[in-house]
Scaffold this motif. Structure first.
Motif, PDB file in Angstrom:
ATOM      1  N   GLY A  78       0.838  -1.195   0.000  1.00 44.73           N
ATOM      2  CA  GLY A  78       0.000   0.000   0.000  1.00 44.73           C
ATOM      3  C   GLY A  78       0.867   1.237   0.000  1.00 44.73           C
ATOM      4  N   GLU A  79       0.253   2.359   0.303  1.00 45.04           N
ATOM      5  CA  GLU A  79       0.979   3.615   0.440  1.00 45.04           C
ATOM      6  C   GLU A  79       0.169   4.571   1.289  1.00 45.04           C
ATOM      7  N   GLU A  80       0.863   5.521   1.865  1.00 45.06           N
ATOM      8  CA  GLU A  80       0.222   6.500   2.723  1.00 45.06           C
ATOM      9  C   GLU A  80       0.987   7.811   2.653  1.00 45.06           C
ATOM     10  N   GLU A  81       0.399   8.826   3.219  1.00 49.32           N
ATOM     11  CA  GLU A  81       1.106  10.081   3.429  1.00 49.32           C
ATOM     12  C   GLU A  81       1.334  10.219   4.919  1.00 49.32           C
ATOM     13  N   PHE A  82       2.384  10.949   5.264  1.00 48.10           N
ATOM     14  CA  PHE A  82       2.540  11.310   6.670  1.00 48.10           C
ATOM     15  C   PHE A  82       2.856  12.790   6.744  1.00 48.10           C
ATOM     16  N   GLN A 118       4.783  11.314   0.831  1.00 47.53           N
ATOM     17  CA  GLN A 118       4.244  10.007   0.488  1.00 47.53           C
ATOM     18  C   GLN A 118       5.240   8.920   0.872  1.00 47.53           C
ATOM     19  N   LEU A 119       4.732   7.868   1.467  1.00 44.60           N
ATOM     20  CA  LEU A 119       5.535   6.701   1.844  1.00 44.60           C
ATOM     21  C   LEU A 119       4.927   5.500   1.134  1.00 44.60           C
ATOM     22  N   LYS A 120       5.663   4.971   0.151  1.00 47.11           N
ATOM     23  CA  LYS A 120       5.173   3.858  -0.667  1.00 47.11           C
ATOM     24  C   LYS A 120       5.801   2.550  -0.202  1.00 47.11           C
ATOM     25  N   ALA A 121       5.256   1.452  -0.702  1.00 48.27           N
ATOM     26  CA  ALA A 121       5.795   0.131  -0.372  1.00 48.27           C
ATOM     27  C   ALA A 121       7.289   0.085  -0.683  1.00 48.27           C
ATOM     28  N   GLY A 122       8.061  -0.431   0.274  1.00 50.38           N
ATOM     29  CA  GLY A 122       9.510  -0.520   0.129  1.00 50.38           C
ATOM     30  C   GLY A 122      10.257   0.674   0.697  1.00 50.38           C
ATOM     31  N   MET A 123       9.524   1.679   1.156  1.00 51.52           N
ATOM     32  CA  MET A 123      10.155   2.871   1.740  1.00 51.52           C
ATOM     33  C   MET A 123      10.043   2.825   3.264  1.00 51.52           C
ATOM     34  N   PHE A 124      10.990   3.497   3.920  1.00 44.00           N
ATOM     35  CA  PHE A 124      10.942   3.626   5.373  1.00 44.00           C
ATOM     36  C   PHE A 124      11.138   5.079   5.766  1.00 44.00           C
ATOM     37  N   ALA A 125      10.691   5.386   6.962  1.00 42.78           N
ATOM     38  CA  ALA A 125      10.922   6.705   7.566  1.00 42.78           C
ATOM     39  C   ALA A 125      11.445   6.484   8.973  1.00 42.78           C
ATOM     40  N   GLY A 130      12.623  14.641  18.149  1.00 41.79           N
ATOM     41  CA  GLY A 130      12.284  16.008  17.753  1.00 41.79           C
ATOM     42  C   GLY A 130      11.406  16.098  16.533  1.00 41.79           C
ATOM     43  N   ASP A 131      10.898  14.962  16.058  1.00 40.22           N
ATOM     44  CA  ASP A 131      10.110  14.918  14.825  1.00 40.22           C
ATOM     45  C   ASP A 131       8.638  14.664  15.125  1.00 40.22           C
ATOM     46  N   MET A 132       7.819  15.704  14.980  1.00 46.06           N
ATOM     47  CA  MET A 132       6.372  15.497  15.060  1.00 46.06           C
ATOM     48  C   MET A 132       5.944  14.820  13.769  1.00 46.06           C
ATOM     49  N   HIS A 133       5.144  13.777  13.886  1.00 46.83           N
ATOM     50  CA  HIS A 133       4.710  13.069  12.689  1.00 46.83           C
ATOM     51  C   HIS A 133       3.275  12.580  12.835  1.00 46.83           C
ATOM     52  N   MET A 134       2.607  12.463  11.703  1.00 44.27           N
ATOM     53  CA  MET A 134       1.233  11.980  11.632  1.00 44.27           C
ATOM     54  C   MET A 134       1.182  10.928  10.530  1.00 44.27           C
ATOM     55  N   PRO A 135       1.370   9.660  10.874  1.00 43.38           N
ATOM     56  CA  PRO A 135       1.370   8.611   9.855  1.00 43.38           C
ATOM     57  C   PRO A 135      -0.040   8.161   9.484  1.00 43.38           C
ATOM     58  N   GLY A 136      -0.113   7.367   8.410  1.00 41.85           N
ATOM     59  CA  GLY A 136      -1.348   6.654   8.093  1.00 41.85           C
ATOM     60  C   GLY A 136      -2.451   7.469   7.473  1.00 41.85           C
ATOM     61  N   THR A 137      -2.111   8.476   6.680  1.00 40.89           N
ATOM     62  CA  THR A 137      -3.152   9.316   6.100  1.00 40.89           C
ATOM     63  C   THR A 137      -3.130   9.268   4.574  1.00 40.89           C
ATOM     64  N   SER A 138      -4.273   9.596   3.977  1.00 42.71           N
ATOM     65  CA  SER A 138      -4.408   9.845   2.542  1.00 42.71           C
ATOM     66  C   SER A 138      -5.818  10.362   2.290  1.00 42.71           C
ATOM     67  N   ASP A 139      -6.006  10.958   1.126  1.00 40.25           N
ATOM     68  CA  ASP A 139      -7.323  11.479   0.764  1.00 40.25           C
ATOM     69  C   ASP A 139      -8.327  10.360   0.521  1.00 40.25           C
ATOM     70  N   THR A 140      -7.835   9.227   0.042  1.00 37.41           N
ATOM     71  CA  THR A 140      -8.678   8.068  -0.251  1.00 37.41           C
ATOM     72  C   THR A 140      -8.267   6.916   0.659  1.00 37.41           C
ATOM     73  N   PRO A 141      -9.207   6.295   1.359  1.00 38.37           N
ATOM     74  CA  PRO A 141      -8.831   5.164   2.215  1.00 38.37           C
ATOM     75  C   PRO A 141      -8.098   4.085   1.406  1.00 38.37           C
ATOM     76  N   THR A 142      -6.926   3.715   1.882  1.00 33.49           N
ATOM     77  CA  THR A 142      -6.071   2.748   1.205  1.00 33.49           C
ATOM     78  C   THR A 142      -5.607   1.709   2.213  1.00 33.49           C
ATOM     79  N   ALA A 143      -5.644   0.443   1.828  1.00 30.47           N
ATOM     80  CA  ALA A 143      -5.155  -0.625   2.699  1.00 30.47           C
ATOM     81  C   ALA A 143      -3.632  -0.563   2.755  1.00 30.47           C
ATOM     82  N   VAL A 144      -3.105  -0.618   3.975  1.00 32.75           N
ATOM     83  CA  VAL A 144      -1.661  -0.551   4.191  1.00 32.75           C
ATOM     84  C   VAL A 144      -1.255  -1.644   5.166  1.00 32.75           C
ATOM     85  N   ARG A 145      -0.153  -2.287   4.855  1.00 29.26           N
ATOM     86  CA  ARG A 145       0.526  -3.141   5.836  1.00 29.26           C
ATOM     87  C   ARG A 145       1.808  -2.415   6.161  1.00 29.26           C
ATOM     88  N   LYS A 146       1.980  -2.108   7.436  1.00 31.60           N
ATOM     89  CA  LYS A 146       3.165  -1.372   7.854  1.00 31.60           C
ATOM     90  C   LYS A 146       3.802  -2.044   9.052  1.00 31.60           C
TER      91      LYS A 146
END
Length: 153
Positions: A78-82, A118-125, A130-146
């Motif tokens: 899958g993929e998501e934005e953070f 954007q964080l796509k399959a095969g990418m890491f963050a 000191g890093d504020m982050h909001m994972p697991g978002t997108s405009d369209t609900p998308t299945a993600v395995r993370k």
């Protein structure tokens, strides 16, 4: 914060032995075959969380930070934005919850200053304290395995 693919993991191995262990584990494990759950890698110092979910709209999610652990977040499928922004000068909307090592920050008061990546399959963050982050978002609900590997500082 660092965003990259596992193909470049060797660049970050010198950050710490625990981060090197986490990245090596990501590269050598078939997470598509593991059940959702928590797995110890090195006791309380490094542990693995495998999760399946659907992304949510940014406006419904808080930003978060951690104090004791570095997050190594890896998208298996899958993929998501953070959302991301530096912690400096921010006030949490909920106090630090020590048991689960996080504090929350309101989306509305931080959205204008955040960057969205954007964080796509095969990418890491890698998210540091000191890093504020909001994972697991997108405009369209998308299945993600993370997979999130928590690396003790």
């Amino acid at each position: 914060m660092i965003v990259d693919t596992l193909a470049n993991r060797h660049i970050y191995q010198s950050l710490s032995p625990r981060i090197a262990t986490a990245l090596a584990h990501l590269a050598s494990t078939d997470f598509s075959q593991l059940p959702v759950g928590n797995y110890p890698l090195d006791g309380e110092d490094i542990f693995v969380i495998v999760n399946d979910y659907h992304t949510k709209p940014q406006s419904t999610e808080p930003f978060e930070v951690h104090q004791k652990y570095i997050d190594v977040q890896y998208v298996v499928s899958g993929e998501e934005e953070f959302g991301y922004l530096p912690l400096a000068g921010q006030t949490p909307s909920k106090p630090y919850f020590e048991k689960h090592d996080y504090a929350e920050f309101d989306y509305e008061s931080n959205k204008a200053n955040a960057s969205y990546i954007q964080l796509k399959a095969g990418m890491f963050a890698l998210f540091f304290p000191g890093d504020m982050h909001m994972p697991g978002t997108s405009d369209t609900p998308t299945a993600v395995r993370k997979v999130v590997i928590k690396v003790k500082i």
